[in-house]
Design an enzyme around this catalytic site. Structure first.
Site, PDB file in Angstrom:
ATOM      1  N   HIS A  49      67.721 -16.972 -59.369  1.00 33.72           N
ATOM      2  CA  HIS A  49      68.787 -16.790 -58.389  1.00 33.72           C
ATOM      3  C   HIS A  49      70.098 -17.443 -58.828  1.00 33.72           C
ATOM      4  CE1 HIS A  49      65.021 -16.333 -56.103  1.00 33.72           C
ATOM      5  NE2 HIS A  49      65.693 -15.456 -55.387  1.00 33.72           N
ATOM      6  N   GLU A  85      65.495  -1.778 -56.567  1.00 35.55           N
ATOM      7  CA  GLU A  85      66.829  -1.769 -57.163  1.00 35.55           C
ATOM      8  C   GLU A  85      67.096  -0.467 -57.915  1.00 35.55           C
ATOM      9  OE1 GLU A  85      65.838  -5.753 -55.993  1.00 35.55           O
ATOM     10  OE2 GLU A  85      64.762  -4.350 -57.304  1.00 35.55           O
TER      11      GLU A  85
END
Length: 383
Positions: free
Chosen positions: A187, A117
């Site tokens: 998530h 990321e």
């Protein structure tokens, strides 16, 4: 109308008898000889399609992720410097938002990155500073944190610290966010308030396919770095007739979805649909008229629209999935208190996620569902 609901069933030690928490359907215990089954569907909400502006012309019926695909397709067509990249985007991504774009526009413009990321955002900053339009995907908003330094100390401050000689305003970072029914701790998080603290960034969250397409195109073309959070539960649950043309919707403008006179309700993303049901509940059961506002842009947010509404209604409820402490609702509450103090008829209420890690099987108890919001309205009206 699409609907989504959540059901918890958990076996615990044997207990005899049956108990229930009222007609709201908050919790029910159904017992058998050997087990206790706990059920709750209170986190359910219904998606109500809206109509697009007729001036935008022809429409097609698509869901939210397809609306995003359409927006990115238009961006790639209209600007040859646009590139889209991230983990697995070449084959369409885990949520299928980039399906067909690599085949249509080439592997040099839609491509996979390493699982980093920080690298994805750093690469995007470099592309944007060189004049390209960079659209980066972070696979889940929960995993954006390794790129926190790049976003906060580089992307947000690049123009400022160079005295406007350089900027990376062509960077847009997309990330699926929020509860999905089974995502659990890694998530399901809503972390928009982390980035709302940072001048130089814009933070946008759509509620529907029509809004998603127009707001994403506006974000991609905005001369500032934008973080575009996408409520993942709406990817397939929300379906509308979306204009096929190239259109943008203004950033930093809230929308008054329903007009009312007694209470102002403010939310964004999925929570807007929960609050829409709360408005009906309040009208049917309490005779209370609610004004519903979708903030749409978290930073910079539309203070004027919210303040104007609260000056009229005298009451405010802010609801979001993120935790209560440090959630962006606190900023809204503070601003409204400063500007509307003498017009308030009751304390401002916040209904948020609890100050705990996001749970799995207990997700419905964590979320700011319609029953918790309804109880908050009752308290304000009885104050």
């Amino acid at each position: 109308m699409a609907a989504t609901s959540c059901l918890i069933k958990r076996l615990v030690k044997p207990i005899s008898g049956v108990s229930s928490y009222g007609k709201c359907g908050m919790i029910s215990f159904i017992t058998s000889k050997n087990s206790l089954s706990l059920n709750r569907c209170a986190s359910s909400f219904s998606f109500v399609p809206e109509k697009a502006d007729p001036a935008l012309g022809e429409t097609k019926k698509i869901n939210l992720f397809q609306a995003l695909t359409d927006a990115m397709d238009i961006a790639l067509k209209s600007d040859p410097s646009t590139v889209i990249f991230g983990e697995d985007v070449a084959f369409g991504g885990v949520f299928r938002c980039t399906v067909g774009l690599r085949e249509k526009h080439g592997k040099d413009r839609v491509f996979n990155t390493p699982l980093s990321e920080q690298g994805i955002v750093g690469f995007g900053i470099g592309l944007a500073s060189a004049g390209a339009t960079a659209v980066a995907e972070i696979q889940f908003a929960d995993y954006i944190l390794p790129a926190f330094d790049q976003l906060i100390n580089e992307a947000a401050k690049f123009r400022y610290r160079s005295g406007n000689l350089f900027d990376c305003g062509g960077l847009t970072v997309r990330a699926p966010c929020g509860a999905v029914g089974h995502g659990a701790v890694y998530h399901s998080q809503s972390n928009e308030s982390f980035f709302a603290h940072v001048p130089g960034l814009k933070v946008v969250i759509p509620r529907s396919p029509i809004k998603a397409k127009g707001l994403l195109l506006a974000s991609i073309r905005d001369p500032n770095p934008v973080i575009f959070f996408e409520p993942k539960i709406l990817y397939r649950q929300s379906v509308e007739e979306v204009p096929v043309c190239d259109y943008v919707l203004p950033l930093s403008e809230a929308e008054v979805i329903l007009k009312g006179s007694d209470v102002t309700l403010v939310g964004w993303g999925t929570q807007v649909h929960v609050l829409r049901e709360v408005c009906k509940l309040a009208q049917d059961q309490l005779g209370v008229s609610c004004e519903l506002i979708d903030l749409q842009t978290i930073l910079p947010w539309d203070k004027e629209t919210v303040i104007k509404s609260v000056l009229k209604t005298g009451r405010l409820l802010v609801a979001h999935e993120a935790t209560h402490t440090g959630g962006f609702g606190g900023e809204i509450v503070s601003t409204v208190q400063e500007n509307c103090f003498l017009s308030l008829e009751a304390p401002i209420m916040r209904v948020c996620g609890w100050d705990t890690p996001f749970p799995h099987i207990f997700e419905p108890f964590y979320l700011p569902d319609k029953w918790r919001c309804f109880e908050a309205i009752k308290k304000m009206m009885e104050y």
